[in-house]
Scaffold this motif. Structure first.
Motif, short mmCIF file in Angstrom:
data_model
loop_
_atom_site.label_atom_id
_atom_site.label_comp_id
_atom_site.label_asym_id
_atom_site.label_seq_id
_atom_site.Cartn_x
_atom_site.Cartn_y
_atom_site.Cartn_z
N PHE A 67 9.58 -5.40 -0.09
CA PHE A 67 10.74 -6.03 0.53
C PHE A 67 10.81 -5.79 2.03
O PHE A 67 11.76 -6.26 2.68
CB PHE A 67 12.02 -5.50 -0.13
CG PHE A 67 12.18 -5.93 -1.57
CD1 PHE A 67 12.70 -7.16 -1.87
CD2 PHE A 67 11.78 -5.10 -2.60
CE1 PHE A 67 12.85 -7.56 -3.19
CE2 PHE A 67 11.92 -5.49 -3.92
CZ PHE A 67 12.45 -6.72 -4.22
N MET A 68 9.85 -5.05 2.59
CA MET A 68 9.83 -4.79 4.03
C MET A 68 8.81 -5.65 4.77
O MET A 68 8.72 -5.56 6.00
CB MET A 68 9.53 -3.31 4.28
CG MET A 68 10.58 -2.36 3.75
SD MET A 68 12.16 -2.53 4.59
CE MET A 68 13.01 -1.06 4.03
N ARG A 69 8.00 -6.41 4.06
CA ARG A 69 6.95 -7.18 4.70
C ARG A 69 6.97 -8.62 4.16
O ARG A 69 7.23 -8.83 2.98
CB ARG A 69 5.58 -6.54 4.45
CG ARG A 69 5.52 -5.14 5.03
CD ARG A 69 4.20 -4.45 4.81
NE ARG A 69 4.28 -3.08 5.28
CZ ARG A 69 4.08 -2.73 6.55
NH1 ARG A 69 3.76 -3.63 7.43
NH2 ARG A 69 4.20 -1.47 6.92
N PRO A 70 6.75 -9.61 5.04
CA PRO A 70 6.28 -9.49 6.43
C PRO A 70 7.35 -9.06 7.42
O PRO A 70 7.04 -8.72 8.55
CB PRO A 70 5.79 -10.91 6.74
CG PRO A 70 6.62 -11.78 5.88
CD PRO A 70 6.84 -11.00 4.62
N GLU A 71 8.64 -9.06 7.01
CA GLU A 71 9.68 -8.56 7.89
C GLU A 71 10.72 -7.84 7.05
O GLU A 71 10.83 -8.03 5.84
CB GLU A 71 10.33 -9.70 8.68
CG GLU A 71 10.97 -10.78 7.83
CD GLU A 71 11.54 -11.89 8.66
OE1 GLU A 71 12.36 -12.66 8.12
OE2 GLU A 71 11.17 -12.01 9.84
N GLN A 72 11.51 -7.00 7.73
CA GLN A 72 12.45 -6.14 7.02
C GLN A 72 13.69 -6.92 6.57
O GLN A 72 14.23 -6.64 5.51
CB GLN A 72 12.85 -4.98 7.94
CG GLN A 72 13.73 -3.94 7.27
CD GLN A 72 13.92 -2.73 8.14
OE1 GLN A 72 13.07 -2.39 8.95
NE2 GLN A 72 15.04 -2.05 8.00
N GLN A 73 14.14 -7.87 7.35
CA GLN A 73 15.32 -8.64 6.98
C GLN A 73 15.00 -9.57 5.81
O GLN A 73 13.89 -10.09 5.70
CB GLN A 73 15.82 -9.45 8.17
CG GLN A 73 16.33 -8.62 9.32
CD GLN A 73 16.86 -9.46 10.46
OE1 GLN A 73 16.82 -10.69 10.42
NE2 GLN A 73 17.36 -8.81 11.49
N LEU A 74 15.97 -9.80 4.94
CA LEU A 74 15.78 -10.69 3.80
C LEU A 74 17.10 -11.36 3.47
O LEU A 74 18.16 -11.00 3.99
CB LEU A 74 15.24 -9.94 2.59
CG LEU A 74 16.15 -8.90 1.93
CD1 LEU A 74 15.80 -8.78 0.46
CD2 LEU A 74 16.00 -7.54 2.59
N THR A 75 17.03 -12.37 2.61
CA THR A 75 18.22 -13.09 2.17
C THR A 75 18.47 -12.81 0.70
O THR A 75 17.53 -12.62 -0.08
CB THR A 75 18.07 -14.60 2.39
OG1 THR A 75 16.91 -15.07 1.70
CG2 THR A 75 17.93 -14.92 3.87
N ILE A 76 19.73 -12.77 0.32
CA ILE A 76 20.12 -12.58 -1.07
C ILE A 76 21.02 -13.73 -1.48
O ILE A 76 21.66 -14.38 -0.64
CB ILE A 76 20.84 -11.23 -1.29
CG1 ILE A 76 22.08 -11.14 -0.41
CG2 ILE A 76 19.90 -10.08 -1.02
CD1 ILE A 76 22.92 -9.91 -0.68
N MET A 77 21.09 -13.99 -2.77
CA MET A 77 21.88 -15.11 -3.29
C MET A 77 22.95 -14.58 -4.24
O MET A 77 22.67 -13.76 -5.11
CB MET A 77 20.97 -16.11 -4.02
CG MET A 77 19.91 -16.72 -3.14
SD MET A 77 18.91 -17.94 -4.02
CE MET A 77 17.74 -18.38 -2.71
#
Length: 359
Positions: free
Chosen positions: A234-244
């Motif tokens: 969950f940290m790659r390719p970037e640390q930010q993510l979206t949740i639903m």
């Protein structure tokens, strides 16, 4: 000895020995001063090298003083050779240990700078330290006049037998090297395996990977199993993510009004809650005509995986409160029961509610 030592021999020997001791003291003082300056720099590699020099340089000065004293004394050739050989072995040993510390420290420094986390990948540190110590040991044997060719041959044959006996251990070792070299997993990443284990990677050593889950417990995973598992990082390719977040409103709701109110709540949560992404664009997507409601998905932006629980918590509380203020109804699931006289609709029973039978 060829002769008894006289003052002509003892004075130069004493001067040489004293010079070595004084030189060791001065070198230690200078290196202590350098260590203070190195500690104020941002790069940690200079601290490692200065610390190693503080060990090697004074011993080298003392060994030089002893060698000078031995040369001034009337020693036989055999004794002189033994003294020089002992000093050489001592210097090789000190230099090997110091070199192992320097190389291991530099590898640790590079690992920390690239991963950017508090943990360290000790597998590379341990491998480099063992290699340097092994090379120093072979050089020491060579300086003593011991041929290392038979030893290398024996190590090659014995290594084959050890490799066959330690297949699982070596598989974990090479799997750990492959994981770190490919950069699919680094200390500090939040991962989840297909078998269910998840958490922050604390360390990857020669045999296993240590993961700290959200309950603050340590989960130990063999490197071979980690390399063979389907894994989500969950940290790659970037640390930010979206949740639903799934939600729904009644059929008599004004969907334009629902979308506007929900978007306002999302924007409020994104700017006020720690761990959210303020620049995230609010997104509401209607998708289902359900049995009792129109379903939609709200997309939220989070800084990292563990932030999602706090953000979901705040979003659901604020959205429920705002819907009540705006008169937007969230219907409870219902079920239809057919009777002989007609059809009656009952709200679906929730946990903890009592069922009232027909009179």
């Amino acid at each position: 000895m060829t002769d008894d030592p006289t003052m002509d021999h003892l004075v130069p020997a004493g001067i040489a020995l004293a010079a070595g001791l004084v030189g060791a003291f001065l070198l230690r003082m200078v290196l202590r001063w350098l260590a203070g300056h190195a500690g104020r720099t941002r790069w940690s590699g200079d601290d490692v090298m200065v610390a190693a020099l503080r060990t090697v340089a004074p011993w080298a000065a003392v060994a030089g003083g002893v060698a000078g004293a031995a040369a001034a004394l009337p020693l036989t050739r055999a004794v002189q050779h033994n003294v020089n050989q002992a000093l050489t072995v001592l210097l090789i040993f000190v230099a090997t240990v110091s070199s192992a510390r320097v190389v291991a420290g530099l590898v640790r420094s590079v690992t920390l700078s690239r991963s950017g986390v508090a943990g360290s990948a000790t597998i590379f540190v341990n491998i480099t330290r063992i290699l340097v110590l092994a090379i120093g040991f072979l050089v020491m044997l060579q300086s003593l006049g011991i041929s290392i060719a038979p030893l290398l041959t024996a190590l090659g044959v014995g290594g084959l037998a050890v490799a066959l006996a330690l297949q699982d251990t070596l598989a974990n070792l090479f799997a750990g090297v492959h994981i770190l070299a490919s950069k699919t997993v680094q200390p500090g990443d939040y991962i989840q395996l297909s078998s269910g284990e998840d958490g922050y990677v604390e360390d990857i050593n020669w045999r296993q990977t240590t993961v700290r889950d959200l309950s603050n417990n340590l989960v130990v995973i063999p490197n071979g199993k980690l390399a063979q598992s389907n894994m989500t990082n969950f940290m790659r390719p970037e640390q930010q993510l979206t949740i639903m977040v799934q939600a729904g409103v009644s059929y008599d709701s004004d969907l334009e009004h629902v979308e506007r109110v929900t978007t306002e709540v999302v924007a409020e949560v994104m700017t006020e809650i720690a761990g959210a992404v303020p620049e995230h664009e609010p997104a509401v997507r209607f998708h289902t005509f359900g049995d009792s409601r129109i379903g939609f998905t709200v997309i939220l932006g989070v800084g990292e995986f563990s932030d999602q629980y706090r953000i979901k918590h705040e979003f659901i509380k604020r959205l429920h409160k705002r819907y009540r203020e705006e008169g937007i109804r969230i219907p409870a699931p219902a079920r239809t029961v057919a009777l002989q006289q007609g059809t009656v609709v009952f709200p679906q029973q929730r946990a903890g509610e009592d069922v009232v039978p027909f009179a």
